[in-house]
Structure formats: C-alpha cells, structure tokens
Design a protein around this motif. Structure first.
Motif, PDB file in Angstrom:
ATOM      1  N   THR A 181       0.855  -1.180   0.000  1.00 21.85           N
ATOM      2  CA  THR A 181       0.000   0.000   0.000  1.00 21.85           C
ATOM      3  C   THR A 181       0.893   1.231   0.000  1.00 21.85           C
ATOM      4  O   THR A 181       1.663   1.454   0.935  1.00 21.85           O
ATOM      5  CB  THR A 181      -0.919   0.007   1.229  1.00 21.85           C
ATOM      6  OG1 THR A 181      -1.715  -1.183   1.211  1.00 21.85           O
ATOM      7  CG2 THR A 181      -1.835   1.224   1.209  1.00 21.85           C
TER       8      THR A 181
ATOM      9  N   ASP B 183       1.100   8.594  -2.462  1.00 24.59           N
ATOM     10  CA  ASP B 183       1.448   9.359  -3.653  1.00 24.59           C
ATOM     11  C   ASP B 183       2.761  10.082  -3.416  1.00 24.59           C
ATOM     12  O   ASP B 183       2.917  10.801  -2.423  1.00 24.59           O
ATOM     13  CB  ASP B 183       0.353  10.374  -3.970  1.00 24.59           C
ATOM     14  CG  ASP B 183      -0.894   9.723  -4.548  1.00 24.59           C
ATOM     15  OD1 ASP B 183      -0.788   8.561  -4.988  1.00 24.59           O
ATOM     16  OD2 ASP B 183      -1.953  10.364  -4.546  1.00 24.59           O
TER      17      ASP B 183
ATOM     18  N   LYS C  92       4.675   5.598  -4.680  1.00 26.62           N
ATOM     19  CA  LYS C  92       4.265   4.822  -5.851  1.00 26.62           C
ATOM     20  C   LYS C  92       5.083   5.129  -7.109  1.00 26.62           C
ATOM     21  O   LYS C  92       5.235   4.292  -7.982  1.00 26.62           O
ATOM     22  CB  LYS C  92       2.783   5.075  -6.138  1.00 26.62           C
ATOM     23  CG  LYS C  92       2.144   4.062  -7.071  1.00 26.62           C
ATOM     24  CD  LYS C  92       0.647   4.205  -7.108  1.00 26.62           C
ATOM     25  CE  LYS C  92       0.008   3.140  -7.975  1.00 26.62           C
ATOM     26  NZ  LYS C  92       0.158   1.788  -7.434  1.00 26.62           N
TER      27      LYS C  92
ATOM     28  N   ASN D  18       3.600  -2.689  -7.646  1.00 24.36           N
ATOM     29  CA  ASN D  18       2.589  -1.632  -7.820  1.00 24.36           C
ATOM     30  C   ASN D  18       3.179  -0.238  -8.002  1.00 24.36           C
ATOM     31  O   ASN D  18       2.623   0.737  -7.495  1.00 24.36           O
ATOM     32  CB  ASN D  18       1.618  -1.617  -6.633  1.00 24.36           C
ATOM     33  CG  ASN D  18       0.939  -2.955  -6.425  1.00 24.36           C
ATOM     34  OD1 ASN D  18       0.780  -3.728  -7.355  1.00 24.36           O
ATOM     35  ND2 ASN D  18       0.541  -3.228  -5.196  1.00 24.36           N
TER      36      ASN D  18
ATOM     37  N   TYR E  62       4.763   3.006 -10.548  1.00 25.90           N
ATOM     38  CA  TYR E  62       4.901   3.629 -11.855  1.00 25.90           C
ATOM     39  C   TYR E  62       6.372   3.983 -12.053  1.00 25.90           C
ATOM     40  O   TYR E  62       7.055   4.395 -11.115  1.00 25.90           O
ATOM     41  CB  TYR E  62       4.058   4.898 -11.941  1.00 25.90           C
ATOM     42  CG  TYR E  62       2.575   4.675 -11.819  1.00 25.90           C
ATOM     43  CD1 TYR E  62       1.919   3.739 -12.628  1.00 25.90           C
ATOM     44  CD2 TYR E  62       1.820   5.398 -10.908  1.00 25.90           C
ATOM     45  CE1 TYR E  62       0.560   3.529 -12.509  1.00 25.90           C
ATOM     46  CE2 TYR E  62       0.451   5.205 -10.785  1.00 25.90           C
ATOM     47  CZ  TYR E  62      -0.174   4.260 -11.590  1.00 25.90           C
ATOM     48  OH  TYR E  62      -1.520   4.061 -11.468  1.00 25.90           O
TER      49      TYR E  62
ATOM     50  N   LYS F 271      -0.624  10.011 -13.666  1.00 25.41           N
ATOM     51  CA  LYS F 271      -0.904   8.668 -13.121  1.00 25.41           C
ATOM     52  C   LYS F 271      -1.216   8.749 -11.632  1.00 25.41           C
ATOM     53  O   LYS F 271      -2.170   8.127 -11.146  1.00 25.41           O
ATOM     54  CB  LYS F 271       0.295   7.754 -13.369  1.00 25.41           C
ATOM     55  CG  LYS F 271       0.436   7.254 -14.795  1.00 25.41           C
ATOM     56  CD  LYS F 271      -0.671   6.264 -15.121  1.00 25.41           C
ATOM     57  CE  LYS F 271      -0.456   5.634 -16.488  1.00 25.41           C
ATOM     58  NZ  LYS F 271      -1.557   4.669 -16.810  1.00 25.41           N
ATOM     59  N   LEU F 272      -0.394   9.479 -10.897  1.00 24.92           N
ATOM     60  CA  LEU F 272      -0.585   9.555  -9.445  1.00 24.92           C
ATOM     61  C   LEU F 272      -1.882  10.276  -9.089  1.00 24.92           C
ATOM     62  O   LEU F 272      -2.576   9.880  -8.139  1.00 24.92           O
ATOM     63  CB  LEU F 272       0.600  10.264  -8.809  1.00 24.92           C
ATOM     64  CG  LEU F 272       1.957   9.555  -8.907  1.00 24.92           C
ATOM     65  CD1 LEU F 272       3.059  10.432  -8.343  1.00 24.92           C
ATOM     66  CD2 LEU F 272       1.921   8.216  -8.182  1.00 24.92           C
TER      67      LEU F 272
ATOM     68  N   GLU G 223      -5.514   8.483  -9.408  1.00 23.53           N
ATOM     69  CA  GLU G 223      -5.944   7.436  -8.472  1.00 23.53           C
ATOM     70  C   GLU G 223      -6.836   8.008  -7.365  1.00 23.53           C
ATOM     71  O   GLU G 223      -6.654   9.132  -6.953  1.00 23.53           O
ATOM     72  CB  GLU G 223      -4.718   6.750  -7.873  1.00 23.53           C
ATOM     73  CG  GLU G 223      -3.899   6.005  -8.897  1.00 23.53           C
ATOM     74  CD  GLU G 223      -2.867   5.108  -8.260  1.00 23.53           C
ATOM     75  OE1 GLU G 223      -2.607   5.228  -7.058  1.00 23.53           O
ATOM     76  OE2 GLU G 223      -2.319   4.252  -8.973  1.00 23.53           O
TER      77      GLU G 223
END
Length: 396
Positions: free
Chosen positions: A246, A249, A302, A333, A335, A392-393, A396
């Motif tokens: 988990t 960002d 991430k 998980n 990027y 991308k971030l 979410e």
C-alpha cells in the motif's frame, strides 16, 4: 543492559550494539541495534532465543542472576540467524541437559551452524508446551524471513514472542517498552528494518498476519527493538500496510552523475512534479546514499524515476547497484520513468529499459536520453515524463 520484567516471572534480556556499522554486513545501522532474548521462570524454565555472540558473557551472567543454580529446561528457537542463535553453543555447554525446541526445519540449521543437538523437541503449528502456570503455543511463519521461522505465543499473559517479525533497527536507549519511548524515532528505523530485511517476503508476511489474527495478543516481544505492550496497533498496522504494498502518492528520483548532466535532468523532472502538486518528492544521488534508505522510500511512494549516464557502454555502477537491490526485494505496484545521457555511446538508458522489463512496473512515458548536456528538445521531453507521472498519481 539490565533485565526487565514483562510480567512476574517472564523477563526481557536485551543488549545494545552500538559498535556494528552494517547489519548483516550490508545495511547501515547508524543508530545501532538491540538483540533481545526472553526467559520464563516456572516449574520448567524456558529461554526464548539467544543473543549475538559478542554478548555471551554478560548474557550468561544475567541468566544466572535470574535463575540462580537452577537449570534451563528448554531453549525455544524461533529463528536461527546467528544474531539470535549466537549464544546457543554457550547455553548448551552451560546447561547440557537443555532441550532445544524447534520445528522440522530448525534442527538442520542447528547442526550446520553449531552442533548435532542431543536433546530436541520438534514442534508444529498449535503444539503446546507446558511449563507449569505458563503454556507455550507455536506457529510457523516460514520466510518471515527464513524458512524455519516460527513464533511462540505464551497463553497466560498473551505475549507473542515474534522473532524478527515486528522488530526494528535502533538501540533501546533506556526505554524498553513502546510506551517508554518516542515512537517518532522508530518510524524510519522500523520501516527500514522491514523493507531491508523482511520486504522481499511481503506475501509471506501477509500470510503470517492472517495466521496470527485470531490470537489475543497483549504484548509483542521481538528480537530487535522495543517490546510492544501499549501501542500494538502502531506496529501491526504498519506491517499490514508495508507488506500489502500500500503506497502513498509521491516520487523517488534516483540518479547517477559524473559531471552534473544527469543530475540536471533529475532537477528538471522534480521541479515539474512539484508544479503539478506532487509534494512527496525524494531525490537521491546513488553515489552518496546507501540503497538501504532509497529502498525504504521505494516502499513508501508509488512513483519511481531513475536516471543514469552511460559508463563504459553500460549503467553507471552505483545506479546499477541500487536497481539490483530493488529487483532483489521486488516491491510491487509502482509507476516507472527512465532518463539518462551519454557522451559518445549509449548503455545507461538501454540497460534501464531492461530493468523495466524485469521489474514489470508500468512505464509512464518513453525513456528520455540526451547526448551531452541537456538541450531544449529533451528538456521538453523530461517535462512530459514528469507530467505523465503526475497524471498517473493524480488519477488514483
């Protein structure tokens, strides 16, 4: 360190190591580390794990202070790594009738490291060992982080002796229990311990957490770091988050740079990310920062962007070392973005593309590669890479 009561007849025996620079001769421990053992004094006496060998003399003296001339009946071996089994031979020599308690995978390690055990008790999941008032129940949690790893649950006081699970880097500077210390200090040291030591085995950690969930646990005695008796959720919730990948960002940017060109590219990306509202940005020079700290942030955030110049037609060695460590620990998980430069022949970005194929993270934008110093066209490409990561971030 003094021994401390966990309850009337259960004792903590811990020793602070402020001299060792590298744990497992790999991971920096600037704040040191503790080695924790425990002893239960009942009709039968059980020692739970031992300590690193450099503390043997003090360890034996502390045990004798507690039990006097009595013998130790059992040595429970939750984990055979030498920082916890280092005093095993000395214990057996002093208490030759002692019975070593482990699971079916434990005793091969005992024989390979120390001796062929003479008295042993092989236990399995749910096996109960009666000491008198105290009952010990065993649960195996393989690959957290060795194949023989198990935990011991003391049913009377509901104490989980957890081995390396729920441990931490950092010495215990006076405070032994979590409610005696400022947990802010252990925020990074606990996570760095997890990511560096246990992080490769996150799926196994998840299985262990589910296996232990039915137990009523009032205290956790790990083999490193504080004893948890008040803020158990502090460490349990973090293990749940870390082991389930988990992520928050944010973006970790790692670069190698000989003369500053690749570093300039990293700065362009970082500034654009900040303009796009990304607040958690961590830039690391792979030549300066040990991979231990970089990996810790990779397990937090991430986004990951990595840049390398070509060096003898391949990756810059320090960047290669960092991504090798990341591949070994295999976090999920993320990027990914890639950039780099070269002077006369490539090799940096080309090999980062191979890293992307192996790690199987989502590549947010085509790799950006410059020849020599950064020019306008490729600066625009770097801005687009940063925008793609931010998109991308923020989606979410």
């Amino acid at each position: 360190m003094q021994y401390v009561n966990l309850s009337e007849d259960i004792y903590f025996l811990g020793y602070n190591d402020r001299r060792t620079h590298l744990f497992e001769n790999i991971w920096p421990i600037p704040h040191g580390i503790s080695y924790n053992s425990y002893i239960i004094v009942d009709e039968k006496i059980a020692l739970i794990d031992t300590v690193e060998r450099s503390f043997i003399d003090e360890y034996l003296e502390s045990i004798e202070e507690i039990i006097g001339d009595r013998k130790i009946d059992y040595l429970v071996i939750n984990h055979m790594e030498p920082d916890h089994s280092g005093a095993l031979r000395a214990i057996v020599q002093k208490y030759p009738e002692i019975t070593l308690v482990g699971n079916k995978k434990t005793f091969g390690f005992v024989e390979n490291f120390y001796m062929e055990p003479e008295h042993l008790l092989m236990v399995h999941d749910d096996y109960v060992l009666e000491l008198g008032k105290h009952r010990l129940q065993f649960q195996t949690i393989p690959m957290v982080h060795w194949p023989e790893t198990m935990v011991t649950y003391e049913e009377t006081q509901k104490i989980l002796f957890s081995g390396d699970a729920f441990g931490s880097f950092g010495t215990l500077d006076g405070g032994i229990f979590d409610d005696e210390i400022n947990l802010d200090f252990y925020e990074e040291e606990s996570m760095r311990y997890f990511t560096n030591i246990v992080g490769k085995y996150c799926p196994h950690t998840q299985r262990a957490l589910k296996k232990l969930a039915p137990f009523e646990i009032k205290m956790i005695g790990a083999t490193h770091g504080p004893v948890w008796r008040t803020n158990l959720d502090w460490i349990l919730s973090r293990y749940e988050k870390w082991s389930s990948y988990t992520l928050d960002d944010g973006v970790v940017i790692v670069f190698g740079s000989m003369y500053g060109h690749t570093e300039k590219m990293a700065e362009v990306i970082a500034r654009r990310l900040a303009e796009r509202g990304i607040k958690n940005i961590r830039i690391y020079d792979a030549s300066k920062t040990h991979a231990s700290y970089i990996v810790n942030d990779v397990f937090k955030y991430k986004g990951f962007i990595v840049g390398s110049p070509a060096y003898n037609n391949t990756l810059f060695p320090n960047v290669e070392s960092v991504i090798s460590t990341i591949e070994h620990l295999a976090p999920k998980n993320h990027y990914l973005g890639i950039f780099g430069n070269f002077s006369w022949n490539g090799g940096g970005v080309k090999n980062l593309k191979l890293f992307a194929e192996r790690i199987k993270w989502e590549l947010v934008y085509d790799p950006v590669e410059e020849k020599g110093t950064l020019k306008k066209d490729n600066k625009e490409q770097l801005l687009k890479l940063a925008d793609a990561m931010a998109d991308k971030l923020q989606a979410e």
